[in-house]
Design an enzyme around this catalytic site. Sequence first.
Site, PDB file in Angstrom:
ATOM      1  CG  HIS A  34      -0.256  -0.290   2.520  1.00 31.88           C
ATOM      2  ND1 HIS A  34       0.646   0.593   3.074  1.00 31.88           N
ATOM      3  CD2 HIS A  34      -0.301  -1.348   3.367  1.00 31.88           C
ATOM      4  CE1 HIS A  34       1.099   0.108   4.214  1.00 31.88           C
ATOM      5  NE2 HIS A  34       0.557  -1.078   4.412  1.00 31.88           N
ATOM      6  N   GLY A  36       1.911   3.116   2.195  1.00 29.95           N
ATOM      7  CA  GLY A  36       2.914   3.139   3.268  1.00 29.95           C
ATOM      8  C   GLY A  36       4.207   2.480   2.790  1.00 29.95           C
ATOM      9  CG  HIS A  37       4.325  -1.739   1.941  1.00 32.04           C
ATOM     10  ND1 HIS A  37       3.002  -2.114   1.928  1.00 32.04           N
ATOM     11  CD2 HIS A  37       4.919  -2.459   2.923  1.00 32.04           C
ATOM     12  CE1 HIS A  37       2.803  -3.029   2.855  1.00 32.04           C
ATOM     13  NE2 HIS A  37       3.942  -3.261   3.475  1.00 32.04           N
ATOM     14  CB  SER A 185      -2.162  -1.891   8.457  1.00 30.18           C
ATOM     15  OG  SER A 185      -2.061  -3.278   8.701  1.00 30.18           O
ATOM     16  CB  SER A 186      -1.052  -5.708   4.573  1.00 25.36           C
ATOM     17  OG  SER A 186       0.094  -5.073   4.048  1.00 25.36           O
TER      18      SER A 186
END
Length: 262
Positions: A34, A36-37, A185-186
């Site tokens: 996502h 974030g990554h 978060s995943s």
Amino acid sequence: MKKAVTLQELDQALEDYRNSGKTIGFVPTMGALHDGHLSLVNLAKEKADIVVVSIFVNPTQFAPHEDYDAYPRDVNGDIEKLKPLDVDVVFCPTKDDLYPDGTDSAVKAGSNAEGLETIFRPHFFDGVVNVVSRLFDAVKPDVAVFGEKDFQQLMVIREMVETLGLDIEIIGGEIVRDEHGLALSSRNAYLSTEELEIARQLNKIIRNAAKTKDLDTAKAELLKTGFDKVDYVEKRWNRILAAAWLGKTRLIDNIPVISTER
Ligand code: PAF
């Protein structure tokens, strides 16, 4: 973007970069990428000449009753997300590639693993340092980037690098949040629409605790808001860290303590 599965393919993919002295930035992930990554990848790109992203759902950091089988997996979708970011190598090993002789490891998590997550997931950090030390050994990065959302994990990795005397700079990437402040978060993919509404209160409640330092009130507010169980709300490393459950989904978050002194 080159894709490597085996350690040999990874070495081949990195050979020219290593020979020409390029610095390697590394972002280890479990996929289900996502924003974030992707922000961690961009940070790695700023810090190194080339970037390697690994995608591997690491079995040793899940207890038998946890969500290893259900953990979201979409390697092809992940690779599509990485392409526009000009990632140089994506490393997608299998369990046999990373654990050819079984999962035993002499590398254990240090004192930063004590308390917090470890009380509720005692296997977790030993599994994380097991896989991350293997990934570091394979990629041999100069710089590695980990998200601050898993703040205790970041501190455990920093300690591992110091203990093992590895010459790798560990960088923490800031938490990326949705428009309601929910940390990406995943595992957010598991949440129903109603649960998502409740999940969005987590950051607000701990942000308030970051000002008041009143951890008991924060725990009570989480339960009142609709969280089913609160594992912890604690202050450490000058942050308020929390973990709480919504149905079968466990969410974590943390916020730096806000000083009210003038
Ligand atoms: O934070 C994660 O996604 C994982 O714990 C990591 C660091 C990739 C190790 O499996």
